[in-house]
Design an enzyme around this catalytic site. Structure first.
Site, PDB file in Angstrom:
ATOM      1  N   HIS A  57       0.476  -1.617  -0.285  1.00 55.94           N
ATOM      2  CA  HIS A  57      -0.168   0.186   0.040  1.00 55.94           C
ATOM      3  C   HIS A  57       1.136   1.262   0.189  1.00 55.94           C
ATOM      4  O   HIS A  57       0.074   2.613   0.765  1.00 55.94           O
ATOM      5  CB  HIS A  57      -0.984  -0.107   1.237  1.00 55.94           C
ATOM      6  N   ASP A  59       2.525   2.010  -3.175  1.00 58.80           N
ATOM      7  CA  ASP A  59       2.915   2.262  -4.894  1.00 58.80           C
ATOM      8  C   ASP A  59       1.800   3.622  -4.872  1.00 58.80           C
ATOM      9  O   ASP A  59       2.706   4.090  -5.834  1.00 58.80           O
ATOM     10  CB  ASP A  59       2.454   0.778  -6.121  1.00 58.80           C
ATOM     11  N   GLY A 161      -9.890 -12.302  -6.526  1.00 53.09           N
ATOM     12  CA  GLY A 161      -9.364 -11.342  -5.432  1.00 53.09           C
ATOM     13  C   GLY A 161      -9.100 -12.250  -4.809  1.00 53.09           C
ATOM     14  O   GLY A 161      -8.715 -12.415  -3.265  1.00 53.09           O
ATOM     15  N   GLY A 163      -5.376 -11.530  -4.075  1.00 55.75           N
ATOM     16  CA  GLY A 163      -4.400 -10.822  -4.112  1.00 55.75           C
ATOM     17  C   GLY A 163      -3.318 -11.424  -4.869  1.00 55.75           C
ATOM     18  O   GLY A 163      -2.211 -10.608  -4.128  1.00 55.75           O
ATOM     19  N   SER A 165      -3.143 -10.016  -7.898  1.00 58.13           N
ATOM     20  CA  SER A 165      -3.778  -9.796  -8.811  1.00 58.13           C
ATOM     21  C   SER A 165      -3.701 -10.527 -10.325  1.00 58.13           C
ATOM     22  O   SER A 165      -3.540  -9.866 -11.205  1.00 58.13           O
ATOM     23  CB  SER A 165      -2.222  -9.013  -9.346  1.00 58.13           C
ATOM     24  N   ASP A 211       1.360  -3.960  -9.563  1.00 52.91           N
ATOM     25  CA  ASP A 211       0.963  -5.027  -9.949  1.00 52.91           C
ATOM     26  C   ASP A 211       0.567  -4.957 -11.924  1.00 52.91           C
ATOM     27  O   ASP A 211       1.426  -5.929 -12.521  1.00 52.91           O
ATOM     28  CB  ASP A 211      -0.787  -5.177 -10.339  1.00 52.91           C
ATOM     29  N   TYR A 267     -10.274   0.220   0.125  1.00 53.10           N
ATOM     30  CA  TYR A 267      -8.608   0.726  -1.275  1.00 53.10           C
ATOM     31  C   TYR A 267      -9.145   1.829  -1.197  1.00 53.10           C
ATOM     32  O   TYR A 267      -8.130   2.627  -1.390  1.00 53.10           O
ATOM     33  CB  TYR A 267      -8.753  -0.562  -1.884  1.00 53.10           C
TER      34      TYR A 267
HETATM   35  P1  NG1 Z   1      -4.579  -6.131  -5.000  1.00 52.94           P
HETATM   36  O1  NG1 Z   1      -5.417  -5.950  -5.284  1.00 52.94           O
HETATM   37  O2  NG1 Z   1      -3.650  -7.025  -4.942  1.00 52.94           O
HETATM   38  O3  NG1 Z   1      -3.992  -6.741  -6.241  1.00 52.94           O
HETATM   39  C1  NG1 Z   1      -3.770  -3.552  -4.727  1.00 52.94           C
HETATM   40  C2  NG1 Z   1      -3.118  -2.355  -6.249  1.00 52.94           C
HETATM   41  C3  NG1 Z   1      -1.507  -2.844  -6.098  1.00 52.94           C
HETATM   42  C4  NG1 Z   1      -1.146  -2.209  -4.141  1.00 52.94           C
HETATM   43  C5  NG1 Z   1      -1.824  -3.313  -3.541  1.00 52.94           C
HETATM   44  C6  NG1 Z   1      -1.195  -3.217  -1.767  1.00 52.94           C
HETATM   45  C7  NG1 Z   1      -4.364  -2.958  -7.343  1.00 52.94           C
HETATM   46  C8  NG1 Z   1      -4.873  -3.438  -9.435  1.00 52.94           C
HETATM   47  N1  NG1 Z   1      -4.044  -3.632  -7.699  1.00 52.94           N
HETATM   48  O4  NG1 Z   1      -3.673  -4.728  -5.085  1.00 52.94           O
HETATM   49  O5  NG1 Z   1      -1.682  -1.136  -6.808  1.00 52.94           O
HETATM   50  O6  NG1 Z   1      -1.450  -1.163  -3.980  1.00 52.94           O
HETATM   51  O7  NG1 Z   1      -3.409  -2.942  -3.857  1.00 52.94           O
HETATM   52  O8  NG1 Z   1      -0.018  -3.031  -1.855  1.00 52.94           O
HETATM   53  O9  NG1 Z   1      -5.553  -1.804  -7.407  1.00 52.94           O
END
Ligand code: NG1
Length: 523
Positions: A57, A59, A161, A163, A165, A211, A267
């Site tokens: 969290h 980036d 869902g 984690g 990506s 991601d 988020y």
């Molecule tokens: P996830 O939900 O795991 O793909 C999201 C964000 C990342 C980053 C992480 C937390 C998207 C596509 N991805 O990842 O950019 O912020 O949470 O580190 O929103």
């Protein structure tokens, strides 16, 4: 410019131990394509999921992160329609049609495609890649208007869902497929990442950029150090050669973390809180108006940080500052947040409006409308503390990876323990300060540590999804067994053998996006 590679052998894409099972999977994809569309695909576009090793969290606050690509990926087998006047047609089917219904849509001759972000459709991810690639092609070629039509069969192994990506993998594979189908043979990796970041925001998530970078850039066997300042860039990072290697084990919590439905309280709210923390800090330190930057809402904690340093240390380009000095700047900022953002209970809209001198309706319009949020109080203190301290942990982790090679078993053990301790600190901060963990993820981490893991933490957005663990090579089985008996059997007593295989994966760093030219009946 580094272009997305075109591959002709699966051995160049997957780790050695995965090639056999992947060959079966790819051949099944090709034969299903044939039975669905009556012809062979022209090519397959591939983009993997990722696991974030450290840097959670941060980036979207524009701090560096260290993810790696995993073996699980999205494959899109594509056959290109001949170019004809009028609308072009996209047919999308999935290897799992019960779960992901087949769809067809036309691209009108204006070339513009509408995405209904309120509908949770798997095909939206394709559309968002299509829209992004169309924009890029229009910028590159003056006469480009509309993508050609395509028949597509998708096969994704990144759990949604979960984690890892899956969404970024899907958007990157889609954009790459559209570029390739429209005659781009050398797709610039950076351009693909940038367009995928913007595209993913079109499906309703205020995405960072980690991601998409981790899906496109990696070289096999290496992690990826991603920077967002002064611009998006990525560097492949080798793990040190140790007598006992770094083994990362990924464990699913099987708590679905759906960013689209929980965005307004999870988020997207965090993105808003970090943005407002940057603006409020800038105001407190007399740095307003803060210059806008690449943060998803136009401002970032990194933007505040660099502006603060420019004023107080006369450093105009802080991206050139040594890692040691940068870390001490971050420590200083942690102290500043502690002293100047004291409200543990959070800040109300009224309070932020008064500090910033912006009326509440304007505040809401600028920062809470594009991606709506539901909150009475905004925890600026906690979010900023997490971001600055997590940025420090990434730098410390990188320092450890590049420290002189550990030559004795004792030195190796110390190094692995130190790396693990940083992962544990991240988990504590995600759980207590950033509030993005959940009891199940905490449980997986506790069990792993008890069974011998050096370090354990959630990975990705959190609130469910996945966890990552640095485990001594000799203790992987013990950790797996602890999870099986004390987590999975307890929470999911009827778990199938197949689901169990999905639950825990020992992951080696995999390679990023590629195009595969299909010649003949099989790979
Ligand atoms: P996830 O939900 O795991 O793909 C999201 C964000 C990342 C980053 C992480 C937390 C998207 C596509 N991805 O990842 O950019 O912020 O949470 O580190 O929103």
């Amino acid at each position: 410019m580094a272009a997305v590679p075109t591959k002709t052998s699966l051995a160049d894409i997957y780790p050695e131990d995965a090639v056999e099972s992947q060959t079966t999977r790819w051949n099944h994809l090709i034969s299903t394509f044939k039975s669905t569309y009556g012809k062979a695909p022209d090519f397959i576009s591939r983009s993997p999921g990722r696991v974030n090793i450290i840097g959670e969290h941060i980036d979207y606050s524009l701090y560096e992160v260290l993810p790696m690509a995993v073996t699980a990926d999205v494959l899109l087998a594509v056959s290109i329609h001949p170019q004809e006047p009028g609308p072009s047609t996209i047919s999308l089917t999935n290897i799992n049609p019960q779960k992901f219904e087949s769809k067809q849509f036309d691209i009108p001759d204006t070339g513009d495609v509408h995405i209904d972000a309120s509908a949770l459709e798997w095909t939206n991810y394709f559309k968002s890649g299509l829209v992004g690639a169309t924009d890029l092609l229009r910028k590159k070629r003056k006469d480009f208007k509309q993508s050609v039509g395509m028949d597509i069969l998708a096969d994704g192994t990144v759990p949604s869902g979960g984690g890892l990506s899956s969404s970024a993998a899907f958007v990157c594979a889609s954009a790459l497929a559209v570029m390739k189908a429209n005659g781009e043979h050398d797709v610039d990796k950076k351009a693909l990442v940038e367009l995928a970041i913007v595209s993913e925001r079109a499906v309703g998530v205020n995405s960072g950029g980690m991601d998409q970078s981790a899906s496109v850039f990696p070289l096999q066997g290496q992690a990826l150090y991603v920077s967002f300042v002064p611009q998006l860039s990525a560097r492949n990072v080798s793990f040190p050669q140790l007598s006992s290697p770094l083994v990362f084990v990924i464990a699913q919590s099987f708590v679905a973390a759906d960013k689209h439905t929980t965005g307004p309280v999870c988020y997207n709210l965090r993105v808003v809180e970090c943005t407002l923390a940057a603006l409020v800090l800038a105001k407190i330190f007399g740095l307003s108006p803060l210059k806008s930057d690449a943060g998803p809402l136009g401002y970032s904690l990194r933007g505040f940080h660099d502006t603060y340093i420019a004023k107080h240390a006369s450093i105009t380009d802080n991206s050139k500052t040594s890692k040691e000095d940068f870390q001490s700047q971050l420590h200083d900022l942690v102290g500043k947040v502690d002293a100047y953002l004291p409200q543990e209970e959070g800040y109300t809209r009224q309070q932020m409006s008064e500090i910033l001198g912006i009326p509440i309706p304007q505040l809401e319009k600028d920062f809470m409308t594009k991606f709506p949020v539901r909150a009475e109080r905004f925890k600026l203190r906690q979010r900023a503390l997490h971001v600055f301290s997590e940025a420090i942990r990434v730098l410390r982790f990188m320092d450890l990876l590049s420290s002189p090679p550990a030559t004795t078993p004792e030195a190796t053990e110390t190094l692995l323990k130190d790396l693990g301790a940083l992962l544990n600190e991240t988990q504590d901060s995600c759980r207590d300060v950033y509030e993005c963990s959940c009891p199940e993820l905490d449980e997986l981490c506790t069990l792993a540590r008890k069974a011998g893991a050096y370090g354990s933490r959630l990975t990705g957005a959190g609130w469910g999804g996945c966890s990552v663990h640095l485990v001594p090579e000799g203790k992987v089985d013990a950790v797996k067994e602890a999870w099986r008996t004390e987590y999975y059997m307890k929470h999911f007593p009827h778990m199938s053998e197949e689901k169990w295989k999905e639950a825990v994966v020992v992951s080696k760093p995999g390679s990023g996006s590629c195009v595969f030219e299909v010649k003949g009946e099989s790979v």
